[in-house]
Write a protein that holds these residues in place. Structure first.
Motif, PDB file in Angstrom:
ATOM      1  N   GLY A  14       0.813  -1.198   0.000  1.00 17.58           N
ATOM      2  CA  GLY A  14       0.000   0.000   0.000  1.00 17.58           C
ATOM      3  C   GLY A  14       0.855   1.260   0.000  1.00 17.58           C
ATOM      4  O   GLY A  14       1.947   1.285   0.548  1.00 17.58           O
ATOM      5  N   LYS A  17       0.196   7.832   0.881  1.00 18.58           N
ATOM      6  CA  LYS A  17      -0.454   9.056   0.417  1.00 18.58           C
ATOM      7  C   LYS A  17      -1.738   8.767  -0.359  1.00 18.58           C
ATOM      8  O   LYS A  17      -2.574   9.655  -0.520  1.00 18.58           O
ATOM      9  N   ASN A  18      -1.921   7.543  -0.825  1.00 17.22           N
ATOM     10  CA  ASN A  18      -3.118   7.174  -1.582  1.00 17.22           C
ATOM     11  C   ASN A  18      -4.185   6.497  -0.731  1.00 17.22           C
ATOM     12  O   ASN A  18      -5.264   6.177  -1.225  1.00 17.22           O
ATOM     13  N   GLY A  19      -3.889   6.259   0.534  1.00 17.61           N
ATOM     14  CA  GLY A  19      -4.844   5.590   1.404  1.00 17.61           C
ATOM     15  C   GLY A  19      -5.981   6.503   1.816  1.00 17.61           C
ATOM     16  O   GLY A  19      -5.899   7.735   1.708  1.00 17.61           O
ATOM     17  N   SER A  20      -7.048   5.903   2.298  1.00 15.45           N
ATOM     18  CA  SER A  20      -8.179   6.690   2.784  1.00 15.45           C
ATOM     19  C   SER A  20      -7.784   7.442   4.050  1.00 15.45           C
ATOM     20  O   SER A  20      -6.830   7.074   4.749  1.00 15.45           O
ATOM     21  N   GLN A  24      -5.232   6.233   6.993  1.00 14.69           N
ATOM     22  CA  GLN A  24      -4.107   7.082   7.378  1.00 14.69           C
ATOM     23  C   GLN A  24      -4.153   7.405   8.867  1.00 14.69           C
ATOM     24  O   GLN A  24      -3.117   7.448   9.539  1.00 14.69           O
ATOM     25  N   GLU A 179       8.065   5.536  -1.646  1.00 18.83           N
ATOM     26  CA  GLU A 179       7.440   4.271  -2.030  1.00 18.83           C
ATOM     27  C   GLU A 179       8.105   3.620  -3.235  1.00 18.83           C
ATOM     28  O   GLU A 179       8.060   2.404  -3.411  1.00 18.83           O
ATOM     29  N   TYR A 207       1.646  -1.686  -6.579  1.00 19.94           N
ATOM     30  CA  TYR A 207       1.327  -0.657  -5.585  1.00 19.94           C
ATOM     31  C   TYR A 207      -0.186  -0.547  -5.449  1.00 19.94           C
ATOM     32  O   TYR A 207      -0.918  -0.536  -6.444  1.00 19.94           O
ATOM     33  N   SER A 208      -0.657  -0.437  -4.204  1.00 19.85           N
ATOM     34  CA  SER A 208      -2.084  -0.422  -3.914  1.00 19.85           C
ATOM     35  C   SER A 208      -2.465   0.852  -3.165  1.00 19.85           C
ATOM     36  O   SER A 208      -1.640   1.457  -2.469  1.00 19.85           O
ATOM     37  N   ASN A 209      -3.740   1.249  -3.296  1.00 20.94           N
ATOM     38  CA  ASN A 209      -4.271   2.373  -2.530  1.00 20.94           C
ATOM     39  C   ASN A 209      -4.810   1.930  -1.173  1.00 20.94           C
ATOM     40  O   ASN A 209      -5.243   2.771  -0.374  1.00 20.94           O
ATOM     41  N   ASP A 210      -4.781   0.628  -0.913  1.00 19.18           N
ATOM     42  CA  ASP A 210      -5.267   0.061   0.346  1.00 19.18           C
ATOM     43  C   ASP A 210      -4.088  -0.105   1.303  1.00 19.18           C
ATOM     44  O   ASP A 210      -3.183  -0.901   1.047  1.00 19.18           O
TER      45      ASP A 210
END
Length: 221
Positions: A14, A17-20, A24, A179, A207-210
């Protein structure tokens, strides 16, 4: 070139910076909001990607199936030994600080007389273990235990199924902390593990947003 097996591997991680905002906040509560991004990068994109590579190496080299909980401890032993061999001392010292600072912030999910490995063995495959707090508590205890050990990398590779292991000269891999270093780390690590004599699968970095998604997926070619 390194040897390949019938496996293809995706290592997913994950990106903070892209996580919810909720994710975060959860991570920030553990690492501390003033240090969260630095701690996250060191733990997940420097340290944990080698942990995940350990799973891939076991799948490619160990003929017998391993207990999943014991495998988690082994790949943490591998990751710590790998970075002692190839890492910058400063990053390894920071990893020790991260684990020391963060572990007390987890709520202990097990009874006082139940150690983390026994707890995970009892709960493996059950929803309870995979809750954010509970699995984090288990994993950080694994890392803490690995940091206290002084097992040579060659011995760990043999436990992971490596045969005809040839110890290599020490060197230091230097990475800019963000990252993007995860992909560079995996590229370097697969190359050096082949030199040691390990069978190394084809690895793709995803790479994941989770922010909960940090895993090694073993796929057939």
């Amino acid at each position: 070139m390194y040897d390949t097996t019938t496996h293809f591997v995706e290592i997913t991680t994950g990106v903070y910076k892209n996580g919810s905002k909720q994710q975060q906040e959860l991570v920030g509560n553990l690492f501390g909001m003033d240090k969260v991004e630095e701690y996250y990068e060191i733990y997940f994109h420097w340290y944990n990607v080698i942990h995940e590579l350990g799973h891939a190496l076991i799948a490619s080299n160990l003929e017998e199936s391993s207990n999943p909980v014991e495998e988690e401890q082994l790949v943490n032993d591998f990751a710590v030994a790998y970075w002692r061999y190839y890492g910058e001392e400063g990053k390894l010292k920071l990893l020790e600080e991260i684990v020391s600072d963060t572990l007390p912030r987890f709520t202990r999910p097990a009874a006082k007389d139940v150690v983390y490995l026994d707890y995970a063995k009892e709960k493996w495959g059950k929803e309870e273990l995979y809750r954010f707090n509970n699995y984090g508590w288990f994993q950080f205890n694994c890392v803490s235990a690995s940091l206290k050990k002084q097992i040579p990398l060659v011995s760990i590779l043999q436990k992971m199924g490596g045969v005809n292991i040839t110890e290599q000269n020490k060197e230091r891999f230097l990475y800019i902390v963000d990252e993007s270093m995860a992909a560079s780390i995996i590229k370097d690590a697969t190359n050096v593990m082949a030199k040691w004599g390990m069978k190394v699968p084809s690895v793709k970095m995803v790479y994941s947003n989770d922010l909960n998604e940090h895993m090694c997926k073993i796929l057939p070619l």
